[in-house]
Structures are given as structure tokens and as C-alpha cells.
Enzyme design. Sequence first.
Site, PDB file in Angstrom:
ATOM      1  N   SER A 177       1.175  -1.015   0.115  1.00  0.00           N
ATOM      2  CA  SER A 177       0.192  -0.292   0.293  1.00  0.00           C
ATOM      3  C   SER A 177       0.999   1.163   0.193  1.00  0.00           C
ATOM      4  O   SER A 177       2.239   0.921   0.249  1.00  0.00           O
ATOM      5  CB  SER A 177      -0.534  -0.186   1.171  1.00  0.00           C
ATOM      6  N   TYR A 190      -2.084  -0.082  10.232  1.00  0.00           N
ATOM      7  CA  TYR A 190      -1.743  -0.550   9.382  1.00  0.00           C
ATOM      8  C   TYR A 190      -0.707   0.506   8.073  1.00  0.00           C
ATOM      9  O   TYR A 190      -0.296  -1.306   7.602  1.00  0.00           O
ATOM     10  CB  TYR A 190      -2.673   0.077   8.766  1.00  0.00           C
TER      11      TYR A 190
END
Length: 310
Positions: A177, A190
Site C-alpha cells: 500500500s 496499518y
Amino acid sequence: MAPDSKPKDSVALFLGKILFSLLETMVFSLIPKPRKNVAGEIVLVTGAGSGLGRLLALQFAQLGSVLVLWDINKEGNEQTCRMAREAGAMKAYAYSCDCSRREDVYRVADQVKKEVGDVSILINNAGIVTGRKFLECPDELMEKSLDVNFKAHLWTYKAFLPAMIANDHGHLVCISSSAGLFGICGLADYCASKFAATGFAESVFAETIAQNQKGIKTTIVYPFFTNTGMFDGCSTASPNLLPILEPEYVVRKIVDAVLQNQLYLCIPKTLYFLLFLKSFLPLRTLLILARYLDIFHVMDGVMMKKNLKT
């Protein structure tokens, strides 16, 4: 003179390889690389029950691959399996697997080896997001985030990499990501999991190079926030620079990168420039830039959800 010749030759060879690598990168930035044929390849996709995982499965199905689909959501995964067969997959198999549990990964991996064969393309796609500020996030959710987004990669590599090494053939795909490149307000757990997944994938890639395992390729993908349901509520004040991505576009780019054995893929290309700036700008300056691009506003939309998304 003989003892001196070896170091000089080594330096010359080293510089020659560096130059060749740079020239190759320049050429293939202008001319697309030849695409490899993945018909008949056994492709395993984690998190295949929805979102990017489902779309990746359908893309490889159209290329004639054998699909092995993993997801904790049995119903969604079996639906993906039916869709993959209709899309042209040579064969498609659905397995229920909780990728956050090491024992489950190893158990289902052994089942796949017996029933399907050696996986040759491994796509670690499964991911979750808590969407909460660090001090507001329960410990168990942070642990779950690390288990799914990072630790699952350890167990799947352990399960399937040995066969790739034995065959000197395989492809490891890490769906990371943009949060694996930049620390982002409101996504501490995250970001940590995605940074870890990135570092792990790069390290294993370095091992394959050091051990001269040329038949094993790696692709690490860094997409910005994608409209798949994980980041419902996100918006961006700079859509021309950092747009919320459509999943179909992201999947096309990922598949192209895999077929061309591309090591890194940033989506959108703006991330390459931001990564370049990160390499020399002070952190405070980067934060000013992030505020200008309104990245924090994007994350406010995530944090408002206050629930775990998969």
C-alpha cells in the site's frame, strides 16, 4: 601485477552491471517489456472473496491460469470461484482459510499441494484496516492487522517458496500500500503492517538474487486508497495528484506488472515522485506537503468508519 587485476576486473564488472541495469530501466520505461505466458500456471490469491482479490482472480482466469482462491469468507470465495470458471480459468479451487492463523495457513497449503500441485504465482492480497487512531485502537485489532497484513506473508512464503526454489520457477506478489511507503496519521497499525510486508518482500527478493535463483520473480505493489470497501468514506482534495483509485484500473496495472516481471509498482505514478522527495526532504517538510495535498482529510474519512473492514 596479477593480484591487482582481479579487483580492477571486479570493479569494472560491477560498474558494467550497474550501467546495464540503468540502461535497461530507461529502455523499458519507453518500450513495454515482453509479457510472459501464465496459461496453466497455478496462481494462489489470498483474500479472493471480494475486492481486488476477486478481480485479480478473474483477470488470471481470462489468461488461462489455474486458480487457487483463499478467503475466510466461504460464500464470497465460492462465488469468486464460479465466476473464475465462467471467465475461462483452466481450473479453479476455493479454500476457506484464515490467513491470520499460522496453523490454518500451513494446513490449507498442504491440502493445496496434494489436490492441485505446486503454486507458481503467489499473490498475498488479503488485508484489513482498523481505521482508528493509535491510542483509540484495541490491542486485539492491532494484532489482527499485523497477523493478516504481514504475518500471513511469512507463512505463505514458508509453505510455497521451497517448491519454487526446487523448480527455479515462481513469482511472489506482495500487495502492499502507499501506507507501506509513508507513515500516515490515523493508520499507525496499518502502516506498520504494510511497512513490514514491504521489508519482508524486499528481503526475500534480495535472498533470491544472492542465491542466483533467477527463475523466481518478485512484484511489490503500492496502490493509493482504492474504492473496494476497505476505505469507505475516503475522499481526496487533490484528485489529479492522488485520486481514490478504481479497483478495475488497479488490477489491470498489477497484472501488467506481474506479466512483465516488474519489481515495484506505484499507483498512481505520483507516488514515485513523493517517494523521491521522501529520500531527501526533512520529515517536517513532508508533513507540510501531506497537509497541502490534504492526505489527513482522506484519513479522517477512514477513521469515521470506526469498524474493522476486510
